[in-house]
Design a protein around this motif. Structure first.
Motif, mmCIF file in Angstrom:
data_model
loop_
_atom_site.group_PDB
_atom_site.id
_atom_site.type_symbol
_atom_site.label_atom_id
_atom_site.label_comp_id
_atom_site.label_asym_id
_atom_site.label_seq_id
_atom_site.Cartn_x
_atom_site.Cartn_y
_atom_site.Cartn_z
ATOM 1 N N GLN A 69 0.837 -1.194 0.000
ATOM 2 C CA GLN A 69 0.000 0.000 0.000
ATOM 3 C C GLN A 69 0.872 1.244 0.000
ATOM 4 O O GLN A 69 1.841 1.339 0.755
ATOM 5 N N ALA A 70 0.524 2.196 -0.854
ATOM 6 C CA ALA A 70 1.271 3.451 -0.902
ATOM 7 C C ALA A 70 1.083 4.219 0.399
ATOM 8 O O ALA A 70 0.008 4.182 1.006
ATOM 9 N N PRO A 71 2.101 4.919 0.867
ATOM 10 C CA PRO A 71 1.944 5.759 2.059
ATOM 11 C C PRO A 71 0.878 6.820 1.829
ATOM 12 O O PRO A 71 0.582 7.190 0.681
ATOM 13 N N ALA A 72 0.317 7.300 2.890
ATOM 14 C CA ALA A 72 -0.716 8.334 2.788
ATOM 15 C C ALA A 72 -0.181 9.544 2.028
ATOM 16 O O ALA A 72 0.940 10.000 2.272
ATOM 17 N N GLY A 73 -0.995 10.021 1.099
ATOM 18 C CA GLY A 73 -0.608 11.207 0.338
ATOM 19 C C GLY A 73 0.204 10.920 -0.902
ATOM 20 O O GLY A 73 0.522 11.843 -1.666
ATOM 21 N N PHE A 74 0.572 9.656 -1.144
ATOM 22 C CA PHE A 74 1.355 9.284 -2.307
ATOM 23 C C PHE A 74 0.457 8.662 -3.379
ATOM 24 O O PHE A 74 -0.565 8.039 -3.063
ATOM 25 N N ILE A 75 0.850 8.799 -4.635
ATOM 26 C CA ILE A 75 0.140 8.211 -5.763
ATOM 27 C C ILE A 75 0.851 6.923 -6.151
ATOM 28 O O ILE A 75 2.033 6.941 -6.504
ATOM 29 N N ASP A 76 0.139 5.807 -6.063
ATOM 30 C CA ASP A 76 0.703 4.503 -6.403
ATOM 31 C C ASP A 76 0.695 4.346 -7.923
ATOM 32 O O ASP A 76 -0.360 4.424 -8.558
ATOM 33 N N LEU A 77 1.859 4.129 -8.523
ATOM 34 C CA LEU A 77 1.939 3.961 -9.971
ATOM 35 C C LEU A 77 1.333 2.649 -10.441
ATOM 36 O O LEU A 77 0.928 2.541 -11.609
ATOM 37 N N GLY A 78 1.262 1.657 -9.559
ATOM 38 C CA GLY A 78 0.669 0.384 -9.934
ATOM 39 C C GLY A 78 1.695 -0.716 -10.140
ATOM 40 O O GLY A 78 2.884 -0.539 -9.885
ATOM 41 N N ARG A 79 1.201 -1.846 -10.633
ATOM 42 C CA ARG A 79 2.032 -3.040 -10.794
ATOM 43 C C ARG A 79 2.208 -3.398 -12.258
ATOM 44 O O ARG A 79 1.454 -2.970 -13.118
ATOM 45 N N GLY A 80 3.209 -4.245 -12.533
ATOM 46 C CA GLY A 80 3.390 -4.816 -13.854
ATOM 47 C C GLY A 80 3.491 -3.773 -14.950
ATOM 48 O O GLY A 80 3.993 -2.670 -14.749
ATOM 49 N N ASP A 81 2.992 -4.146 -16.133
ATOM 50 C CA ASP A 81 3.067 -3.240 -17.263
ATOM 51 C C ASP A 81 2.221 -1.983 -17.046
ATOM 52 O O ASP A 81 2.572 -0.901 -17.520
ATOM 53 N N VAL A 82 1.106 -2.130 -16.326
ATOM 54 C CA VAL A 82 0.294 -0.945 -16.018
ATOM 55 C C VAL A 82 1.113 0.054 -15.214
ATOM 56 O O VAL A 82 1.081 1.265 -15.464
ATOM 57 N N GLY A 83 1.876 -0.440 -14.243
ATOM 58 C CA GLY A 83 2.718 0.441 -13.446
ATOM 59 C C GLY A 83 3.780 1.128 -14.274
ATOM 60 O O GLY A 83 4.051 2.317 -14.100
ATOM 61 N N ALA A 136 6.568 4.127 -6.153
ATOM 62 C CA ALA A 136 6.895 3.063 -7.108
ATOM 63 C C ALA A 136 7.064 1.715 -6.434
ATOM 64 O O ALA A 136 7.677 0.799 -6.996
ATOM 65 N N GLY A 137 6.508 1.553 -5.258
ATOM 66 C CA GLY A 137 6.722 0.328 -4.473
ATOM 67 C C GLY A 137 6.176 -0.927 -5.081
ATOM 68 O O GLY A 137 6.550 -2.030 -4.669
ATOM 69 N N ASN A 138 5.261 -0.808 -6.048
ATOM 70 C CA ASN A 138 4.710 -1.991 -6.692
ATOM 71 C C ASN A 138 5.231 -2.211 -8.117
ATOM 72 O O ASN A 138 4.807 -3.154 -8.789
ATOM 73 N N LEU A 139 6.145 -1.358 -8.569
ATOM 74 C CA LEU A 139 6.703 -1.555 -9.905
ATOM 75 C C LEU A 139 7.593 -2.799 -9.930
ATOM 76 O O LEU A 139 8.242 -3.128 -8.941
ATOM 77 N N PRO A 140 7.643 -3.474 -11.082
ATOM 78 C CA PRO A 140 8.575 -4.600 -11.186
ATOM 79 C C PRO A 140 10.011 -4.119 -11.091
ATOM 80 O O PRO A 140 10.325 -2.979 -11.437
ATOM 81 N N THR A 141 10.885 -4.977 -10.634
ATOM 82 C CA THR A 141 12.295 -4.632 -10.499
ATOM 83 C C THR A 141 13.190 -5.497 -11.391
ATOM 84 O O THR A 141 14.394 -5.248 -11.474
#
Length: 235
Positions: free
Chosen positions: A51-65, A229-234
């Motif tokens: 989960q993104a921290p409060a106030g942050f925009i989560d870019l998402g996962r996988g190719d969507v991210g 970017a915590g859910n982006l692939p690495t």
């Protein structure tokens, strides 16, 4: 170029030409079919583990991210060049106006493609922070443009290995080549002959590469919005 009292040029008030330009640009990429494919495959991903921290925009996962990551960078660049053309620096030449307007239109086209392609998966419009840029100064504007273009090229290069879809990888390759053209032009405006010096190209003749965390660390100084970017692939 005529301006109204708000400082917006007549060209910006009448977007027909730039809209046509963007449509031609998207058609040249073959994005009519690609956009439909992206829309069909970018289903809402509701099973994020992090989960993104409060106030942050989560870019998402996988190719969507990754597409949202590119969308965020294109938003930043489009906002910058729109401001450059609306508030032109002192001593700007007609040739510079024409070519910087082309760059603006390219960045807007990139931004609008990602927005449409991502649909409901798209991150919101970002709030930018250009307080450190003196838009009346050629040096300030062009050095910032150089930083953005070099960053964009290295960002697409770094994201390529993270993309799963061959269609998206092809799209990224088409866009990064345009960004590299921008970077070369801006570099030569600042100092002729520096379009591919050792600050942009390594000893193997390859463009530099940056991973998403490093790119976002640079980009954040130009954003009020906070990206996560915590859910982006690495890999």
């Amino acid at each position: 170029m005529k301006r109204n009292s708000s400082g917006i040029s007549s060209a910006e008030q009448t977007p027909d030409a730039s809209v046509i330009h963007r449509r031609k640009f998207l058609a040249s990429l073959g994005l009519g079919v690609t956009a439909a494919a992206v829309l069909a495959s970018c289903d809402k991903d509701d099973d994020n583990d992090n989960q993104a921290p409060a106030g942050f925009i989560d870019l998402g996962r996988g190719d969507v991210g990754i597409l949202n990551y590119a969308f965020a960078l294109e938003q930043l660049e489009a906002a910058f060049y729109t401001r450059v053309i609306a508030s032109q620096y002192s001593g700007i030449t007609p040739a510079e106006v024409a070519l910087l307007t082309d760059i603006r239109d390219h960045e807007v086209a990139h931004r609008e493609f990602f927005k449409t392609a991502l649909g409901s998966n798209a991150i919101p419009g970002l709030e930018v922070n250009f307080a450190a840029i003196d838009f009346s100064s050629r040096t300030s504007v062009l050095n910032t443009a150089k930083a953005f273009e070099d960053l964009g090229v290295s960002a697409y290069n770094g994201a390529g290995k993270l993309i799963q879809s061959a269609d998206y990888l092809l799209l990224a390759g088409k866009i990064v080549s345009v960004e590299a053209r921008h970077a070369a032009y801006i570099r030569d405006l600042l100092s002729n002959g520096t379009f591919a010096d050792n600050t942009a190209v390594d000893m193997n003749g390859l463009d530099l590469v940056k991973a998403p965390p490093a790119v976002l660390d640079v980009a954040k100084s130009f954003l009020v919005s906070k990206l996560w970017a915590g859910n982006l692939p690495t890999s």
